[in-house]
Design a protein around this motif. Structure first.
Motif, mmCIF file in Angstrom:
data_model
loop_
_atom_site.group_PDB
_atom_site.id
_atom_site.type_symbol
_atom_site.label_atom_id
_atom_site.label_comp_id
_atom_site.label_asym_id
_atom_site.label_seq_id
_atom_site.Cartn_x
_atom_site.Cartn_y
_atom_site.Cartn_z
ATOM 1 N N TYR A 1 9.355 24.130 57.878
ATOM 2 C CA TYR A 1 10.249 23.273 58.671
ATOM 3 C C TYR A 1 10.333 21.856 58.090
ATOM 4 C CZ TYR A 1 9.948 27.122 61.969
ATOM 5 O OH TYR A 1 9.994 28.365 62.538
ATOM 6 N N ASN B 1 12.157 14.283 66.521
ATOM 7 C CA ASN B 1 11.114 14.750 67.428
ATOM 8 C C ASN B 1 9.849 15.027 66.622
ATOM 9 O OD1 ASN B 1 10.555 17.899 69.167
ATOM 10 N ND2 ASN B 1 9.618 15.924 69.550
ATOM 11 N N THR B 2 8.842 14.184 66.813
ATOM 12 C CA THR B 2 7.563 14.386 66.144
ATOM 13 C C THR B 2 6.432 13.935 67.053
ATOM 14 O OG1 THR B 2 6.252 13.921 64.140
ATOM 15 C CG2 THR B 2 7.675 12.135 64.933
ATOM 16 N N TRP C 1 6.251 14.755 61.437
ATOM 17 C CA TRP C 1 6.913 13.965 60.399
ATOM 18 C C TRP C 1 5.858 13.182 59.628
ATOM 19 C CZ3 TRP C 1 12.345 11.642 60.609
ATOM 20 C CH2 TRP C 1 13.277 12.603 61.049
ATOM 21 N N HIS D 1 6.721 18.051 66.538
ATOM 22 C CA HIS D 1 7.963 18.777 66.766
ATOM 23 C C HIS D 1 7.775 20.014 67.627
ATOM 24 C CE1 HIS D 1 11.268 21.579 65.354
ATOM 25 N NE2 HIS D 1 11.923 20.535 65.833
ATOM 26 N N ALA E 1 15.839 22.787 67.642
ATOM 27 C CA ALA E 1 15.794 21.566 68.442
ATOM 28 C C ALA E 1 15.529 21.904 69.897
ATOM 29 C CB ALA E 1 17.112 20.806 68.329
#
Length: 380
Positions: free
Chosen positions: A144, A165-166, A175, A168, A119
Protein backbone atom coordinates in the motif's frame (compact mmCIF):
# COMPACT_ATOMS: atom_id res chain seq x y z
CA UNK A 1 -43.36 11.90 -4.46
CA UNK A 2 -40.36 11.87 -6.80
CA UNK A 3 -37.00 12.10 -5.10
CA UNK A 4 -33.59 12.85 -6.56
CA UNK A 5 -30.93 11.36 -4.31
CA UNK A 6 -27.67 13.20 -3.76
CA UNK A 7 -26.05 9.81 -3.14
CA UNK A 8 -27.84 7.43 -5.50
CA UNK A 9 -25.17 4.73 -5.32
CA UNK A 10 -24.87 4.62 -1.53
CA UNK A 11 -26.55 1.81 0.41
CA UNK A 12 -26.02 0.20 3.80
CA UNK A 13 -22.38 0.33 4.88
CA UNK A 14 -20.32 -2.85 4.94
CA UNK A 15 -19.83 -2.34 8.69
CA UNK A 16 -23.55 -2.51 9.35
CA UNK A 17 -23.93 -5.45 6.98
CA UNK A 18 -21.14 -7.57 8.45
CA UNK A 19 -22.02 -6.76 12.08
CA UNK A 20 -25.63 -7.66 11.32
CA UNK A 21 -24.49 -10.94 9.81
CA UNK A 22 -22.28 -11.60 12.84
CA UNK A 23 -25.26 -11.08 15.15
CA UNK A 24 -27.48 -13.31 13.01
CA UNK A 25 -25.02 -16.22 13.08
CA UNK A 26 -23.62 -15.55 16.58
CA UNK A 27 -20.17 -15.10 15.05
CA UNK A 28 -17.05 -13.59 16.62
CA UNK A 29 -17.17 -10.02 15.34
CA UNK A 30 -13.74 -8.87 14.19
CA UNK A 31 -15.32 -6.70 11.50
CA UNK A 32 -16.35 -3.37 12.98
CA UNK A 33 -13.58 -1.41 14.68
CA UNK A 34 -14.60 -1.30 18.32
CA UNK A 35 -13.22 -2.99 21.46
CA UNK A 36 -15.20 -5.74 23.19
CA UNK A 37 -13.84 -4.70 26.59
CA UNK A 38 -14.66 -1.71 28.79
CA UNK A 39 -12.74 1.52 28.92
CA UNK A 40 -10.98 2.61 32.10
CA UNK A 41 -13.53 2.78 34.96
CA UNK A 42 -11.75 5.93 36.16
CA UNK A 43 -12.75 7.75 32.98
CA UNK A 44 -16.40 6.76 33.44
CA UNK A 45 -16.24 7.97 37.06
CA UNK A 46 -14.81 11.31 35.95
CA UNK A 47 -17.65 11.77 33.44
CA UNK A 48 -20.21 10.83 36.08
CA UNK A 49 -18.56 13.27 38.46
CA UNK A 50 -18.91 16.02 35.84
CA UNK A 51 -22.62 15.22 35.53
CA UNK A 52 -23.06 15.39 39.31
CA UNK A 53 -21.25 18.72 39.37
CA UNK A 54 -23.75 20.17 36.90
CA UNK A 55 -22.02 20.06 33.50
CA UNK A 56 -25.28 19.05 31.84
CA UNK A 57 -26.10 22.04 29.65
CA UNK A 58 -24.56 23.14 26.36
CA UNK A 59 -20.80 23.13 26.21
CA UNK A 60 -19.19 26.11 24.50
CA UNK A 61 -19.52 25.81 20.73
CA UNK A 62 -15.78 25.21 20.29
CA UNK A 63 -15.70 22.73 23.17
CA UNK A 64 -14.86 22.86 26.84
CA UNK A 65 -11.87 25.13 27.37
CA UNK A 66 -10.36 22.60 29.80
CA UNK A 67 -10.41 19.94 27.07
CA UNK A 68 -9.03 22.27 24.41
CA UNK A 69 -6.16 23.16 26.75
CA UNK A 70 -5.51 19.45 27.38
CA UNK A 71 -5.43 18.82 23.62
CA UNK A 72 -3.09 21.76 23.09
CA UNK A 73 -0.74 20.49 25.80
CA UNK A 74 -0.69 17.06 24.17
CA UNK A 75 0.46 18.49 20.83
CA UNK A 76 3.22 20.42 22.53
CA UNK A 77 4.37 17.36 24.45
CA UNK A 78 4.23 14.85 21.58
CA UNK A 79 5.10 16.92 18.53
CA UNK A 80 6.52 20.22 19.80
CA UNK A 81 3.75 21.88 17.80
CA UNK A 82 1.32 24.49 19.06
CA UNK A 83 -2.41 24.93 18.47
CA UNK A 84 -4.02 27.74 20.46
CA UNK A 85 -6.96 26.52 22.56
CA UNK A 86 -9.03 29.62 21.82
CA UNK A 87 -9.16 29.62 18.05
CA UNK A 88 -7.31 26.60 16.61
CA UNK A 89 -8.97 23.60 18.31
CA UNK A 90 -12.61 22.52 18.09
CA UNK A 91 -14.24 19.57 19.86
CA UNK A 92 -16.52 17.57 17.56
CA UNK A 93 -19.04 14.71 17.59
CA UNK A 94 -16.37 12.19 16.68
CA UNK A 95 -13.80 12.38 13.90
CA UNK A 96 -16.37 11.60 11.21
CA UNK A 97 -18.27 14.81 11.96
CA UNK A 98 -15.02 16.75 11.90
CA UNK A 99 -14.14 15.26 8.51
CA UNK A 100 -17.59 15.99 7.10
CA UNK A 101 -17.50 19.57 8.37
CA UNK A 102 -14.05 20.25 6.89
CA UNK A 103 -15.23 18.98 3.52
CA UNK A 104 -18.53 20.90 3.71
CA UNK A 105 -16.69 24.08 4.63
CA UNK A 106 -14.29 24.15 1.71
CA UNK A 107 -15.45 21.87 -1.12
CA UNK A 108 -17.76 23.47 -3.68
CA UNK A 109 -19.41 22.14 -6.83
CA UNK A 110 -16.80 20.91 -9.30
CA UNK A 111 -13.91 20.97 -6.84
CA UNK A 112 -11.66 17.92 -6.92
CA UNK A 113 -10.50 16.05 -3.82
CA UNK A 114 -7.73 13.44 -3.94
CA UNK A 115 -8.29 10.35 -1.80
CA UNK A 116 -6.05 7.33 -1.35
CA UNK A 117 -7.84 4.00 -1.80
CA UNK A 118 -8.60 1.76 -0.01
CA UNK A 119 -10.18 4.73 1.76
CA UNK A 120 -12.35 4.90 4.85
CA UNK A 121 -15.90 4.97 3.59
CA UNK A 122 -17.01 8.39 4.88
CA UNK A 123 -14.67 10.42 2.65
CA UNK A 124 -16.17 10.03 -0.81
CA UNK A 125 -19.87 10.48 0.13
CA UNK A 126 -19.02 13.71 1.99
CA UNK A 127 -17.21 14.99 -1.08
CA UNK A 128 -20.02 14.07 -3.46
CA UNK A 129 -22.90 15.36 -1.34
CA UNK A 130 -21.18 18.76 -1.40
CA UNK A 131 -20.86 18.70 -5.20
CA UNK A 132 -17.19 17.79 -5.25
CA UNK A 133 -15.45 15.17 -7.35
CA UNK A 134 -13.42 12.43 -5.66
CA UNK A 135 -10.18 11.71 -7.51
CA UNK A 136 -8.89 8.28 -6.43
CA UNK A 137 -5.29 7.18 -6.03
CA UNK A 138 -5.43 3.38 -5.84
CA UNK A 139 -2.85 1.78 -3.55
CA UNK A 140 -1.81 -1.84 -4.10
CA UNK A 141 -1.62 -4.70 -1.63
CA UNK A 142 0.37 -5.81 0.24
CA UNK A 143 2.57 -2.73 0.77
CA UNK A 144 0.00 0.00 0.00
CA UNK A 145 2.85 2.39 -0.83
CA UNK A 146 2.22 5.68 -2.61
CA UNK A 147 3.32 6.42 -6.17
CA UNK A 148 4.01 10.14 -5.90
CA UNK A 149 4.38 10.52 -9.66
CA UNK A 150 0.79 9.32 -9.99
CA UNK A 151 -0.32 11.73 -7.29
CA UNK A 152 1.37 14.62 -9.13
CA UNK A 153 -0.37 13.59 -12.37
CA UNK A 154 -3.79 13.77 -10.68
CA UNK A 155 -3.35 17.35 -9.45
CA UNK A 156 -5.09 20.07 -11.43
CA UNK A 157 -6.27 23.65 -11.14
CA UNK A 158 -9.51 22.21 -9.71
CA UNK A 159 -7.80 20.33 -6.85
CA UNK A 160 -9.20 21.81 -3.65
CA UNK A 161 -8.21 19.22 -1.07
CA UNK A 162 -6.14 16.10 -0.43
CA UNK A 163 -7.33 13.68 2.25
CA UNK A 164 -4.69 11.56 3.96
CA UNK A 165 -4.99 8.96 6.70
CA UNK A 166 -2.08 7.75 8.81
CA UNK A 167 -1.98 5.27 10.47
CA UNK A 168 -4.12 3.97 7.63
CA UNK A 169 -7.47 2.28 8.00
CA UNK A 170 -8.01 -0.33 6.58
CA UNK A 171 -4.49 -1.44 5.59
CA UNK A 172 -2.63 -0.82 8.88
CA UNK A 173 0.22 0.98 7.09
CA UNK A 174 1.73 4.34 8.07
CA UNK A 175 3.05 7.31 6.16
CA UNK A 176 6.81 7.83 6.28
CA UNK A 177 8.69 11.08 6.63
CA UNK A 178 9.44 10.82 2.89
CA UNK A 179 5.71 10.60 2.14
CA UNK A 180 4.98 13.70 4.18
CA UNK A 181 7.82 15.60 2.51
CA UNK A 182 6.50 14.59 -0.91
CA UNK A 183 3.06 15.90 0.00
CA UNK A 184 4.63 19.11 1.25
CA UNK A 185 6.46 19.62 -2.05
CA UNK A 186 3.39 18.94 -4.18
CA UNK A 187 1.18 21.36 -2.26
CA UNK A 188 3.83 24.10 -1.98
CA UNK A 189 2.61 27.46 -3.27
CA UNK A 190 -0.92 26.17 -3.94
CA UNK A 191 -4.35 26.75 -2.39
CA UNK A 192 -4.80 23.04 -1.67
CA UNK A 193 -6.09 22.14 1.79
CA UNK A 194 -4.86 18.94 3.44
CA UNK A 195 -7.27 16.98 5.62
CA UNK A 196 -5.21 14.62 7.77
CA UNK A 197 -7.21 11.85 9.46
CA UNK A 198 -5.00 10.88 12.42
CA UNK A 199 -7.47 9.00 14.61
CA UNK A 200 -4.98 6.18 15.25
CA UNK A 201 -2.03 8.46 16.07
CA UNK A 202 -1.39 6.71 19.40
CA UNK A 203 -1.46 3.18 17.97
CA UNK A 204 1.85 2.60 16.15
CA UNK A 205 4.06 -0.46 16.51
CA UNK A 206 7.66 -1.67 16.44
CA UNK A 207 9.10 1.65 17.66
CA UNK A 208 7.95 3.47 14.52
CA UNK A 209 6.94 7.13 14.77
CA UNK A 210 3.75 8.91 13.81
CA UNK A 211 4.43 11.55 11.19
CA UNK A 212 1.75 14.11 11.98
CA UNK A 213 1.36 16.97 9.52
CA UNK A 214 1.71 19.36 12.46
CA UNK A 215 5.43 18.54 12.63
CA UNK A 216 5.99 20.20 9.24
CA UNK A 217 5.32 23.97 9.47
CA UNK A 218 4.57 24.61 5.79
CA UNK A 219 2.18 21.66 5.65
CA UNK A 220 0.62 22.53 8.99
CA UNK A 221 -0.31 25.96 7.62
CA UNK A 222 -2.70 24.39 5.10
CA UNK A 223 -3.89 21.39 7.11
CA UNK A 224 -6.65 20.15 9.37
CA UNK A 225 -5.96 17.29 11.75
CA UNK A 226 -8.95 15.20 12.84
CA UNK A 227 -8.78 12.83 15.80
CA UNK A 228 -10.97 10.62 17.97
CA UNK A 229 -11.17 10.07 21.71
CA UNK A 230 -13.39 7.08 20.96
CA UNK A 231 -10.47 5.27 19.33
CA UNK A 232 -7.98 6.47 21.94
CA UNK A 233 -9.95 5.70 25.09
CA UNK A 234 -11.92 2.58 24.01
CA UNK A 235 -15.36 4.19 23.97
CA UNK A 236 -16.42 4.66 20.34
CA UNK A 237 -20.06 5.07 21.37
CA UNK A 238 -19.36 8.38 23.08
CA UNK A 239 -18.59 10.04 19.71
CA UNK A 240 -16.18 12.65 21.01
CA UNK A 241 -13.42 13.87 18.70
CA UNK A 242 -11.70 17.07 17.74
CA UNK A 243 -9.90 18.89 14.97
CA UNK A 244 -7.01 21.31 14.88
CA UNK A 245 -6.00 23.87 12.27
CA UNK A 246 -4.47 27.34 11.98
CA UNK A 247 -6.82 30.14 12.97
CA UNK A 248 -7.59 31.26 9.40
CA UNK A 249 -8.86 27.76 8.56
CA UNK A 250 -10.56 27.06 11.89
CA UNK A 251 -12.54 30.31 11.67
CA UNK A 252 -14.22 29.02 8.52
CA UNK A 253 -14.71 25.53 9.99
CA UNK A 254 -16.58 26.92 12.99
CA UNK A 255 -18.99 28.82 10.75
CA UNK A 256 -20.32 25.45 9.56
CA UNK A 257 -19.77 23.51 12.79
CA UNK A 258 -22.01 25.85 14.79
CA UNK A 259 -24.98 25.05 12.55
CA UNK A 260 -24.61 21.29 12.00
CA UNK A 261 -23.66 20.29 15.56
CA UNK A 262 -23.01 23.42 17.64
CA UNK A 263 -21.60 21.50 20.61
CA UNK A 264 -21.13 17.96 21.88
CA UNK A 265 -21.65 16.06 25.13
CA UNK A 266 -20.47 18.38 27.90
CA UNK A 267 -19.75 16.02 30.84
CA UNK A 268 -17.70 13.71 28.60
CA UNK A 269 -15.51 16.64 27.66
CA UNK A 270 -14.93 17.58 31.30
CA UNK A 271 -14.15 13.99 32.26
CA UNK A 272 -11.77 13.44 29.33
CA UNK A 273 -9.92 16.67 30.09
CA UNK A 274 -9.25 15.56 33.66
CA UNK A 275 -8.33 12.05 32.54
CA UNK A 276 -5.76 13.39 30.04
CA UNK A 277 -3.81 15.07 32.85
CA UNK A 278 -2.06 11.71 33.11
CA UNK A 279 -0.24 11.37 29.77
CA UNK A 280 0.14 7.61 30.22
CA UNK A 281 -3.56 7.29 29.32
CA UNK A 282 -2.54 7.72 25.67
CA UNK A 283 1.25 7.20 25.75
CA UNK A 284 0.87 3.51 26.65
CA UNK A 285 -1.57 2.64 23.88
CA UNK A 286 1.01 1.47 21.35
CA UNK A 287 2.43 -1.16 23.70
CA UNK A 288 -1.08 -2.18 24.79
CA UNK A 289 -2.21 -2.85 21.24
CA UNK A 290 1.10 -4.29 20.06
CA UNK A 291 0.68 -7.07 22.59
CA UNK A 292 -2.71 -7.83 21.06
CA UNK A 293 -1.36 -7.69 17.50
CA UNK A 294 1.57 -9.93 18.35
CA UNK A 295 -0.65 -12.44 20.13
CA UNK A 296 -3.09 -12.59 17.23
CA UNK A 297 -0.37 -13.02 14.61
CA UNK A 298 1.53 -15.61 16.62
CA UNK A 299 -1.65 -17.65 16.97
CA UNK A 300 -2.31 -17.68 13.19
CA UNK A 301 1.32 -18.00 12.05
CA UNK A 302 0.71 -21.51 10.70
CA UNK A 303 -2.65 -20.77 9.09
CA UNK A 304 -3.30 -20.53 5.37
CA UNK A 305 -3.40 -16.74 5.53
CA UNK A 306 -0.48 -14.53 4.48
CA UNK A 307 0.23 -11.20 6.17
CA UNK A 308 2.58 -8.32 6.77
CA UNK A 309 2.28 -7.24 10.42
CA UNK A 310 0.22 -4.10 10.85
CA UNK A 311 2.34 -1.01 11.49
CA UNK A 312 -0.48 0.92 13.14
CA UNK A 313 -4.23 1.02 13.96
CA UNK A 314 -5.88 -1.98 15.60
CA UNK A 315 -6.53 -3.74 12.30
CA UNK A 316 -4.68 -6.56 10.58
CA UNK A 317 -5.07 -7.35 6.89
CA UNK A 318 -4.91 -11.06 5.97
CA UNK A 319 -4.33 -12.33 2.41
CA UNK A 320 -6.45 -15.41 1.64
CA UNK A 321 -5.33 -15.98 -1.97
CA UNK A 322 -3.75 -19.34 -1.07
CA UNK A 323 -7.01 -20.55 0.46
CA UNK A 324 -9.71 -19.82 -2.13
CA UNK A 325 -10.44 -18.06 -5.42
CA UNK A 326 -13.66 -16.60 -4.02
CA UNK A 327 -14.23 -12.87 -4.10
CA UNK A 328 -13.49 -11.18 -0.81
CA UNK A 329 -17.11 -10.22 -0.12
CA UNK A 330 -18.37 -13.75 -0.73
CA UNK A 331 -15.55 -15.23 1.34
CA UNK A 332 -16.13 -12.82 4.24
CA UNK A 333 -19.83 -13.65 4.31
CA UNK A 334 -19.17 -17.39 4.09
CA UNK A 335 -16.70 -17.21 6.98
CA UNK A 336 -19.35 -15.46 9.03
CA UNK A 337 -22.15 -17.89 8.20
CA UNK A 338 -20.21 -21.17 8.18
CA UNK A 339 -17.20 -20.59 10.42
CA UNK A 340 -18.52 -18.05 12.91
CA UNK A 341 -16.05 -15.20 12.37
CA UNK A 342 -16.78 -11.81 10.80
CA UNK A 343 -14.31 -9.56 8.97
CA UNK A 344 -14.35 -6.73 6.45
CA UNK A 345 -13.58 -7.30 2.74
CA UNK A 346 -11.27 -4.56 1.47
CA UNK A 347 -12.71 -4.40 -2.05
CA UNK A 348 -15.51 -2.17 -0.75
CA UNK A 349 -12.90 0.54 -0.07
CA UNK A 350 -11.13 0.20 -3.43
CA UNK A 351 -11.68 1.92 -6.75
CA UNK A 352 -14.08 -0.09 -8.89
CA UNK A 353 -14.32 -2.77 -6.22
CA UNK A 354 -10.78 -4.00 -6.89
CA UNK A 355 -10.36 -7.35 -5.14
CA UNK A 356 -6.86 -8.09 -3.80
CA UNK A 357 -8.10 -11.16 -1.87
CA UNK A 358 -7.64 -9.60 1.55
CA UNK A 359 -9.83 -9.23 4.62
CA UNK A 360 -9.48 -6.81 7.54
CA UNK A 361 -9.68 -8.14 11.10
CA UNK A 362 -9.96 -5.98 14.23
CA UNK A 363 -7.74 -7.15 17.09
CA UNK A 364 -9.02 -4.65 19.69
CA UNK A 365 -10.51 -7.60 21.51
CA UNK A 366 -9.94 -9.56 24.70
CA UNK A 367 -7.26 -12.26 24.71
CA UNK A 368 -9.98 -14.91 25.02
CA UNK A 369 -11.70 -13.60 21.88
CA UNK A 370 -8.45 -13.51 19.90
CA UNK A 371 -7.62 -17.09 20.88
CA UNK A 372 -11.07 -18.29 19.76
CA UNK A 373 -10.79 -16.31 16.52
CA UNK A 374 -7.37 -17.78 15.79
CA UNK A 375 -8.69 -21.32 16.30
CA UNK A 376 -11.28 -20.67 13.62
CA UNK A 377 -8.80 -19.10 11.19
CA UNK A 378 -6.39 -21.98 11.66
CA UNK A 379 -9.13 -24.43 10.73
CA UNK A 380 -9.82 -22.82 7.34
Amino acid sequence: MKLSSKLPDIGTTIFTEMSGLANEYNAINLSQGFPNYTSDPLLSKLVQKAMNEGYNQYAPMAGSLDLRVAISNKFISLYNSTYHPDDEITVTAGATQAIYTVISTFVKSGDEVLIFKPAYDCYQPAIEVNGGIAVPIQLSAPEYSIDWLEVASKLSSRTRMIIINTPHNPSGTIWTKEDIRALERLTHDTNIIVLSDEVYEHIIFDDLQHESVCKYPELKARSFITASFGKTFHNTGWKIGYCCAPKVLMTEFRKVHQFNVFSVHHPSQIGIAEYMADASTYDNLSSFFQRKRDLFLSLIADSGFKFIPSKGTYFQVLDFSDITDEGDIDFAKRLTREKGIASIPLSVFNEGGRDDKVLRFCFAKTEETLVKAAEILNSI
